[in-house]
Design a protein around this motif. Structure first.
Motif, PDB file in Angstrom:
ATOM      1  N   PRO A   1     -15.084  24.565  -6.633  1.00  0.00           N
ATOM      2  CA  PRO A   1     -14.284  23.586  -5.887  1.00  0.00           C
ATOM      3  C   PRO A   1     -13.088  24.209  -5.167  1.00  0.00           C
ATOM      4  O   PRO A   1     -12.534  23.594  -4.276  1.00  0.00           O
ATOM      5  CB  PRO A   1     -13.822  22.602  -6.965  1.00  0.00           C
ATOM      6  CG  PRO A   1     -14.000  23.299  -8.264  1.00  0.00           C
ATOM      7  CD  PRO A   1     -15.054  24.330  -8.074  1.00  0.00           C
TER       8      PRO A   1
ATOM      9  N   GLY B   1     -16.074  19.750   1.186  1.00  0.00           N
ATOM     10  CA  GLY B   1     -15.217  19.328   0.075  1.00  0.00           C
ATOM     11  C   GLY B   1     -14.555  20.420  -0.725  1.00  0.00           C
ATOM     12  O   GLY B   1     -13.989  20.157  -1.772  1.00  0.00           O
ATOM     13  N   VAL B   2     -14.639  21.672  -0.235  1.00  0.00           N
ATOM     14  CA  VAL B   2     -14.022  22.761  -0.984  1.00  0.00           C
ATOM     15  C   VAL B   2     -12.553  22.904  -0.561  1.00  0.00           C
ATOM     16  O   VAL B   2     -12.242  22.847   0.623  1.00  0.00           O
ATOM     17  CB  VAL B   2     -14.773  24.092  -0.728  1.00  0.00           C
ATOM     18  CG1 VAL B   2     -14.139  25.232  -1.510  1.00  0.00           C
ATOM     19  CG2 VAL B   2     -16.239  23.940  -1.080  1.00  0.00           C
TER      20      VAL B   2
ATOM     21  N   ALA C   1      -6.593  18.291  -2.974  1.00  0.00           N
ATOM     22  CA  ALA C   1      -8.012  18.644  -2.987  1.00  0.00           C
ATOM     23  C   ALA C   1      -8.591  18.507  -1.588  1.00  0.00           C
ATOM     24  O   ALA C   1      -8.144  17.667  -0.802  1.00  0.00           O
ATOM     25  CB  ALA C   1      -8.758  17.739  -3.952  1.00  0.00           C
ATOM     26  N   GLU C   2      -9.579  19.354  -1.308  1.00  0.00           N
ATOM     27  CA  GLU C   2     -10.330  19.331  -0.047  1.00  0.00           C
ATOM     28  C   GLU C   2      -9.481  19.697   1.164  1.00  0.00           C
ATOM     29  O   GLU C   2      -9.871  19.451   2.296  1.00  0.00           O
ATOM     30  CB  GLU C   2     -10.995  17.960   0.171  1.00  0.00           C
ATOM     31  CG  GLU C   2     -11.975  17.637  -0.951  1.00  0.00           C
ATOM     32  CD  GLU C   2     -12.721  16.331  -0.723  1.00  0.00           C
ATOM     33  OE1 GLU C   2     -13.238  16.171   0.396  1.00  0.00           O
ATOM     34  OE2 GLU C   2     -12.790  15.517  -1.648  1.00  0.00           O
TER      35      GLU C   2
ATOM     36  N   MET D   1     -14.321  14.263  -3.776  1.00  0.00           N
ATOM     37  CA  MET D   1     -13.767  15.562  -4.166  1.00  0.00           C
ATOM     38  C   MET D   1     -14.694  16.269  -5.148  1.00  0.00           C
ATOM     39  O   MET D   1     -15.275  15.648  -6.031  1.00  0.00           O
ATOM     40  CB  MET D   1     -12.396  15.324  -4.825  1.00  0.00           C
ATOM     41  CG  MET D   1     -11.691  16.579  -5.164  1.00  0.00           C
ATOM     42  SD  MET D   1     -10.411  16.270  -6.396  1.00  0.00           S
ATOM     43  CE  MET D   1     -11.194  16.817  -7.868  1.00  0.00           C
ATOM     44  N   LYS D   2     -14.810  17.539  -4.948  1.00  0.00           N
ATOM     45  CA  LYS D   2     -15.611  18.319  -5.905  1.00  0.00           C
ATOM     46  C   LYS D   2     -14.743  18.665  -7.096  1.00  0.00           C
ATOM     47  O   LYS D   2     -13.901  19.547  -7.024  1.00  0.00           O
ATOM     48  CB  LYS D   2     -16.104  19.605  -5.241  1.00  0.00           C
ATOM     49  CG  LYS D   2     -17.484  19.460  -4.617  1.00  0.00           C
ATOM     50  CD  LYS D   2     -17.961  20.766  -4.058  1.00  0.00           C
ATOM     51  CE  LYS D   2     -18.931  21.446  -4.974  1.00  0.00           C
ATOM     52  NZ  LYS D   2     -19.474  22.664  -4.387  1.00  0.00           N
ATOM     53  N   GLY D   3     -14.898  17.922  -8.134  1.00  0.00           N
ATOM     54  CA  GLY D   3     -14.044  18.141  -9.303  1.00  0.00           C
ATOM     55  C   GLY D   3     -14.534  19.305 -10.126  1.00  0.00           C
ATOM     56  O   GLY D   3     -15.584  19.882  -9.859  1.00  0.00           O
ATOM     57  N   ILE D   4     -13.756  19.611 -11.132  1.00  0.00           N
ATOM     58  CA  ILE D   4     -14.149  20.678 -12.056  1.00  0.00           C
ATOM     59  C   ILE D   4     -15.166  20.099 -13.026  1.00  0.00           C
ATOM     60  O   ILE D   4     -14.909  19.109 -13.708  1.00  0.00           O
ATOM     61  CB  ILE D   4     -12.910  21.243 -12.782  1.00  0.00           C
ATOM     62  CG1 ILE D   4     -12.113  22.077 -11.773  1.00  0.00           C
ATOM     63  CG2 ILE D   4     -13.301  22.070 -13.974  1.00  0.00           C
ATOM     64  CD1 ILE D   4     -10.760  22.513 -12.256  1.00  0.00           C
TER      65      ILE D   4
ATOM     66  N   MET E   1      -4.706  19.171  -6.136  1.00  0.00           N
ATOM     67  CA  MET E   1      -5.597  20.147  -6.771  1.00  0.00           C
ATOM     68  C   MET E   1      -4.808  21.332  -7.333  1.00  0.00           C
ATOM     69  O   MET E   1      -4.990  21.745  -8.454  1.00  0.00           O
ATOM     70  CB  MET E   1      -6.601  20.648  -5.735  1.00  0.00           C
ATOM     71  CG  MET E   1      -7.696  21.501  -6.332  1.00  0.00           C
ATOM     72  SD  MET E   1      -8.648  20.646  -7.588  1.00  0.00           S
ATOM     73  CE  MET E   1     -10.293  20.988  -7.069  1.00  0.00           C
TER      74      MET E   1
END
Lengths: 320, 228
Positions: free
Chosen positions: B157, B187-188, B27-28, A1-4, B1
């Motif tokens: 993200p 992954g966005v 997320a994602e 996951m692209k975290g903050i 998320m």
């Protein structure tokens, strides 16, 4: 996951600092140049508003240096009676020379006075017809520059009480009147300067406000993409300081031009009054520097106020 | 998320745009928010993007309660979100390059890094050859792609799109959706508000249907119960 991710490191911020400012400066300059007529009008108004008080300050400053010269010519003229002996004159002269209020004394004997009169008037033949010399022996007492008007008055009184004195002439009235006129003028310039500085703040503030309104979309988009308050404020501060800077330069050009037109007659006036020509141009450069620095400061302050007003509104309002 | 817990948004004088809405977007994930105009799609997106503040309830983004962040720190969260408008909202006095570079300039990127990233983003949307053009000279589809490049250039993200295909013909719309899927693959988290239910369904992604500020689809209701 692209975290903050974490906020950028300090060194990154420092490195990008000058880039941000340079970019901002160039952008602001570009925006001013894109509307040359409007910019020129605005900076000319600012220039005039800055040049006026600066010019008046200069004039008052010059008048003050002139009257300083006048004070030293505030001599007390002491005319002796006809039948006075030379010894008496010398005694009085010695006594006065020791007085701490006295700077120096110019002694003119009656013979000397007649000789001078003969030369200056060209009426030598007429004077020859006179039986005796009608002119008295005279002392011109020049007080020290530090002597206050009160001290001078008491000096005049003490001279008047001396024996063998025919007349004491101390005409300080007009010099004092001039001095009070200059003081009044000084205050007037102060008030006028305050008003004109306020006008400059309003001019720059309004111009910046219009700029903010015309770039509302850009501000909102920037804010949406995470611009800080400082980021949004910065270009307007640069615009404001540029207005102030260019306005200041225009004011200097106006001052220098007026000065070159005025300096010659002023010089003549000064020399006709046989005063030391103290009308040097050194205060001119100091005033020019003050005008430019002051212009930039006023620009920053007024644009800051304009943006602060707007940002308060922006924070409470929502996106369009 | 993104987690909404009984979120209500009240517009003074206009009633509630969102009524006690609860949902979770992991997320994602790529999600479509559908519904008629006035259903609350835009409001949902604008709340996530911190463009507005909600009246009641709680919104968590990446575990952060956004209500607790003071205005002066919100800029940082905003940098984690890319936003795409229906009407593009490009700056018409700036070139395509400068428009796309804006988020990078805001984030204080190094000037050597900016062209690299801008070119990568423009390449992604297929507009590398238009970088020196001004937005008005581009077609509506191209302008929308510039808007997308601007939203993704900072590699956020989260990507939000409010009716991104509203003004486009079906072919272009599909093209744009494919672009979003590409970002989602790397992954966005993508949230797209659209009234085009058919287009949303055709992609096979999750759909959050809104009606009058409430959730309409039962599977979302169950998902929300499951995750809360």
């Amino acid at each position: 996951m692209k975290g903050i991710t974490k906020p950028s490191r300090l060194e990154d911020k420092v490195r990008s600092w000058w880039q941000t400012h340079l970019r901002c400066f160039l952008t602001s300059l570009g925006q001013l140049l894109r509307t040359p007529t409007t910019t020129l009008l605005t900076v000319t108004v600012i220039g005039i508003a800055l040049a006026l008080p600066a010019g008046l300050i200069l004039v008052v400053n010059q008048l003050q240096t002139l009257t300083e010269g006048l004070n030293t010519t505030n001599s007390i003229s002491l005319y002796f009676k006809k039948d006075i002996s030379d010894d008496h004159v010398t005694a009085i002269r010695d006594k006065l020379e020791k007085d701490e209020r006295v700077n120096h004394i110019i002694f003119i004997s009656s013979d000397q006075a007649l000789k001078e009169f003969r030369e200056l008037s060209g009426q030598g033949d007429l004077i020859d017809l006179l039986d005796e010399n009608p002119l008295p022996t005279t002392l011109h007492i020049v007080p020290t520059a530090e002597a206050s008007p009160k001290q001078l008055d008491s000096l005049v009184r003490s001279i008047k009480s001396l024996k063998g004195i025919d007349q004491v002439v101390f005409d300080s009235g007009w010099a004092r009147r001039l001095q009070s006129i200059i003081t009044l003028l000084d205050r007037f310039v102060l008030v006028l300067s305050a008003l004109l500085i306020f006008a400059v703040v309003l001019i720059i503030g309004t111009t910046i406000r219009i700029g903010i309104q015309s770039r509302l979309q850009e501000i909102q988009i920037s804010r949406l993409f995470g611009a800080t308050k400082a980021f949004i404020r910065r270009p307007f501060l640069y615009s404001g300081s540029l207005y102030g800077l260019i306005g200041g330069i225009i004011a200097c050009v106006l001052l220098l031009t007026s000065w070159s037109l005025l300096s010659e007659p002023l010089h003549e006036l000064v020399s006709s009054w046989q005063l030391s020509p103290s009308a040097s141009s050194s205060p001119l450069f100091r005033v020019c520097l003050l005008v430019i620095v002051g212009g930039v400061l006023l620009g920053v302050i007024s644009s800051w106020i304009a943006v602060a007003f707007y940002q308060k509104e922006l924070e409470t309002s929502e996106f369009i | 998320m993104i987690r909404f817990s009984e979120v209500t948004k009240l517009y003074p004088g206009q009633g509630e745009a969102l009524k006690s809405l609860s949902l979770f977007i992991p997320a994602e994930q790529m999600v479509f928010v559908t519904g008629h105009s006035g259903a609350g799609k835009s409001t949902l997106l604008r709340l996530i993007a911190l463009m507005e503040t909600h009246t009641r309830g709680q919104i968590l983004i990446d575990g952060i309660n956004i209500q607790k962040i003071p205005e002066k720190h919100r800029f940082y969260l905003r940098r984690q979100i890319g936003f795409i408008f229906q009407d593009h909202r490009l700056l018409n006095d700036r070139t395509v390059f400068d428009n796309v570079a804006l988020p990078l300039v805001i984030a204080g990127f190094d000037h050597r890094e900016i062209p690299r990233r801008v070119h990568a983003a423009l390449d992604k949307v297929g507009l590398l050859n238009k970088e020196n053009k001004f937005p008005v000279t581009l077609s509506s589809g191209e302008q929308q792609r510039v808007g997308i490049a601007r939203a993704v250039v900072n590699r956020p993200p989260i990507l939000l799109a409010d009716e991104p295909t509203g003004n486009l013909d079906p072919e272009l719309s599909i093209e744009i959706m494919k672009l979003f899927e590409e970002f989602n693959r790397i992954g966005v988290t993508v949230v797209i508000a659209t009234h085009e239910v058919e287009l949303a369904r055709s992609t096979g992604h999750r759909i959050i249907a809104l009606k009058d500020g409430r959730l309409m689809t039962p599977d979302d209701a169950s998902l929300q119960e499951h995750t809360l």
